[in-house]
Design a protein around this motif. Structure first.
Motif, PDB file in Angstrom:
ATOM      1  N   ILE A  99       0.860  -1.187   0.000  1.00  0.00           N
ATOM      2  CA  ILE A  99       0.000   0.000   0.000  1.00  0.00           C
ATOM      3  C   ILE A  99       0.890   1.229   0.000  1.00  0.00           C
ATOM      4  O   ILE A  99       1.746   1.396   0.869  1.00  0.00           O
ATOM      5  N   SER A 100       0.711   2.076  -0.989  1.00  0.00           N
ATOM      6  CA  SER A 100       1.606   3.224  -1.184  1.00  0.00           C
ATOM      7  C   SER A 100       1.154   4.478  -0.445  1.00  0.00           C
ATOM      8  O   SER A 100       1.987   5.321  -0.096  1.00  0.00           O
ATOM      9  N   GLN A 101      -0.151   4.627  -0.210  1.00  0.00           N
ATOM     10  CA  GLN A 101      -0.638   5.834   0.464  1.00  0.00           C
ATOM     11  C   GLN A 101      -2.002   5.605   1.081  1.00  0.00           C
ATOM     12  O   GLN A 101      -2.810   4.818   0.577  1.00  0.00           O
TER      13      GLN A 101
ATOM     14  N   SER B  65      -7.128   4.088  -0.031  1.00  0.00           N
ATOM     15  CA  SER B  65      -5.804   3.465  -0.069  1.00  0.00           C
ATOM     16  C   SER B  65      -5.408   3.233  -1.520  1.00  0.00           C
ATOM     17  O   SER B  65      -6.241   2.909  -2.364  1.00  0.00           O
ATOM     18  N   SER B  66      -4.127   3.414  -1.829  1.00  0.00           N
ATOM     19  CA  SER B  66      -3.600   3.113  -3.162  1.00  0.00           C
ATOM     20  C   SER B  66      -2.549   2.023  -3.033  1.00  0.00           C
ATOM     21  O   SER B  66      -1.896   1.884  -1.996  1.00  0.00           O
TER      22      SER B  66
ATOM     23  N   LYS C 238      -8.707   1.901  -3.342  1.00  0.00           N
ATOM     24  CA  LYS C 238      -9.952   1.452  -2.717  1.00  0.00           C
ATOM     25  C   LYS C 238     -10.437   2.495  -1.719  1.00  0.00           C
ATOM     26  O   LYS C 238      -9.642   3.246  -1.152  1.00  0.00           O
ATOM     27  N   VAL C 239     -11.750   2.504  -1.512  1.00  0.00           N
ATOM     28  CA  VAL C 239     -12.379   3.422  -0.563  1.00  0.00           C
ATOM     29  C   VAL C 239     -13.077   2.596   0.507  1.00  0.00           C
ATOM     30  O   VAL C 239     -13.810   1.647   0.193  1.00  0.00           O
TER      31      VAL C 239
ATOM     32  N   MET D 109       0.458   4.984  -7.291  1.00  0.00           N
ATOM     33  CA  MET D 109       1.461   5.562  -6.392  1.00  0.00           C
ATOM     34  C   MET D 109       0.867   6.428  -5.287  1.00  0.00           C
ATOM     35  O   MET D 109       1.458   6.563  -4.217  1.00  0.00           O
ATOM     36  N   GLY D 110      -0.295   7.050  -5.544  1.00  0.00           N
ATOM     37  CA  GLY D 110      -0.855   7.964  -4.552  1.00  0.00           C
ATOM     38  C   GLY D 110      -2.350   8.134  -4.712  1.00  0.00           C
ATOM     39  O   GLY D 110      -2.921   7.848  -5.778  1.00  0.00           O
ATOM     40  N   VAL D 111      -2.993   8.607  -3.631  1.00  0.00           N
ATOM     41  CA  VAL D 111      -4.436   8.809  -3.642  1.00  0.00           C
ATOM     42  C   VAL D 111      -4.783   9.931  -2.673  1.00  0.00           C
ATOM     43  O   VAL D 111      -4.101  10.128  -1.664  1.00  0.00           O
ATOM     44  N   ASP D 112      -5.838  10.681  -2.982  1.00  0.00           N
ATOM     45  CA  ASP D 112      -6.332  11.696  -2.065  1.00  0.00           C
ATOM     46  C   ASP D 112      -7.834  11.813  -2.226  1.00  0.00           C
ATOM     47  O   ASP D 112      -8.391  11.517  -3.292  1.00  0.00           O
ATOM     48  N   LEU D 113      -8.490  12.240  -1.148  1.00  0.00           N
ATOM     49  CA  LEU D 113      -9.946  12.388  -1.112  1.00  0.00           C
ATOM     50  C   LEU D 113     -10.317  13.870  -1.026  1.00  0.00           C
ATOM     51  O   LEU D 113      -9.671  14.641  -0.309  1.00  0.00           O
ATOM     52  N   ILE D 114     -11.368  14.238  -1.740  1.00  0.00           N
ATOM     53  CA  ILE D 114     -11.885  15.602  -1.686  1.00  0.00           C
ATOM     54  C   ILE D 114     -13.380  15.510  -1.427  1.00  0.00           C
ATOM     55  O   ILE D 114     -14.114  14.886  -2.203  1.00  0.00           O
ATOM     56  N   LEU D 115     -13.837  16.109  -0.327  1.00  0.00           N
ATOM     57  CA  LEU D 115     -15.252  16.067   0.020  1.00  0.00           C
ATOM     58  C   LEU D 115     -15.909  17.391  -0.337  1.00  0.00           C
ATOM     59  O   LEU D 115     -15.467  18.455   0.097  1.00  0.00           O
TER      60      LEU D 115
END
Length: 217
Positions: A145-147, A160-161, A168-169, A189-195
Motif C-alpha cells: 500500500i503506497s498511500q 488506499s492506493s 480502494k475506498v 502511487m498515490g491517492v487523495d480524497l476531496i469532500l
C-alpha cells in the motif's frame, strides 16, 4: 512560481513531507538517513527546529495529529512511533505490528485518536490511541500500500492506493469496502480524497506509475 528556500540537513534520500495543520510555516520531512526533522519555513533561512534519530531503519511515512501536538512516523523495520512535539520525545511505539515495511500513516482528522498505518504487507491497521491497542486489521490489497488518505471534513472515508493496480475506498465506521477503482496500467502511487460539503459528494484523485493522474467521482 519562485523558489523561496532550500531545506538542507538530511544526509540521504528524502521520502515524505507533511505540513503542520495549525500553522503552515512548519513542515516535517522523513529520510533514508533514519531521521525525521521539523523545519520553520516562515523565514528565508528555513531553520531546522528538531532532528529526531529514534528510528533504527529508514524513516518513510509521517502525519501530524489534527491538533498539531503529535506526529507519527513509520520506518522500514515495521515500526510506527508517536512523538510529542512539545517535548520532542517519543511517547509510544508499535514494533512489528506489520510484517514488513510501514510506508504510510494517517490520523483520523475528526476524532484524533484513530491512527491508520499500512505498508508492504498489504494490510491496513487501525490503532486506538486511547486504548493503546489495534482495533482492526483490514486485508486491503494483494501488494504493498503506497498511500492512505482520509476525507478532512468528516473522517468517514479512507482511501488506499496500492501496487496491485487499484485504489480502494473504505468506511471508517465499520471498515467495509465501498469501492474499488481500476484504471491505471500498473502501480498506483498515490491517492487523495476531496469532500464536497455542498452535496456530500466524495471526489478521489489517483496518480500512477503509468504517468497519469485520474479523477474519480
Amino acid at each position: 512560481l519562485t523558489e523561496m528556500g532550500v531545506l538542507r540537513g538530511h544526509e540521504a534520500r528524502l521520502c515524505k513531507i507533511a505540513f503542520h495543520p495549525m500553522d503552515g510555516r512548519y513542515v516535517a520531512t522523513t529520510s533514508f538517513d533514519h531521521t525525521w526533522r521539523l523545519w520553520d519555513i516562515g523565514e528565508s533561512s528555513c531553520r531546522q527546529l528538531l532532528l529526531q534519530d529514534g528510528h533504527a531503519k529508514e524513516v518513510y511515512g509521517i502525519d501530524f495529529h489534527p491538533d498539531g501536538s503529535l506526529v507519527t512516523t513509520t520506518d522500514f523495520a515495521g515500526v510506527t512511533q508517536l512523538w510529542d512535539l512539545r517535548t520532542g520525545k517519543s511517547i509510544a511505539n508499535h514494533h512489528k505490528t506489520h510484517a514488513k515495511r510501514v510506508l504510510c500513516a494517517a490520523f483520523n482528522p475528526t476524532n484524533g485518536y484513530h491512527l491508520m498505518t499500512a505498508g508492504d504487507d498489504g494490510t491496513i491497521k487501525i490503532y486506538d490511541l486511547r486504548q493503546r491497542k489495534i482495533l482492526a486489521t483490514v486485508p486491503a490489497h494483494s501488494r504493498l500500500i503506497s498511500q492512505l488518505s482520509l476525507d478532512r471534513e468528516e473522517g468517514e472515508y479512507l482511501a488506499s492506493s496500492s501496487f496491485d493496480g487499484t485504489a480502494k475506498v473504505w468506511s471508517t465506521r465499520d471498515w467495509r469496502l465501498l469501492a474499488t477503482l481500476k484504471g491505471h496500467q500498473g502501480l498506483v502511487m498515490g491517492v487523495d480524497l476531496i469532500l464536497n460539503k455542498d452535496d456530500d459528494d466524495v471526489g478521489i484523485i489517483t496518480s500512477g506509475y503509468d504517468k497519469t493522474i485520474k479523477l474519480w467521482k
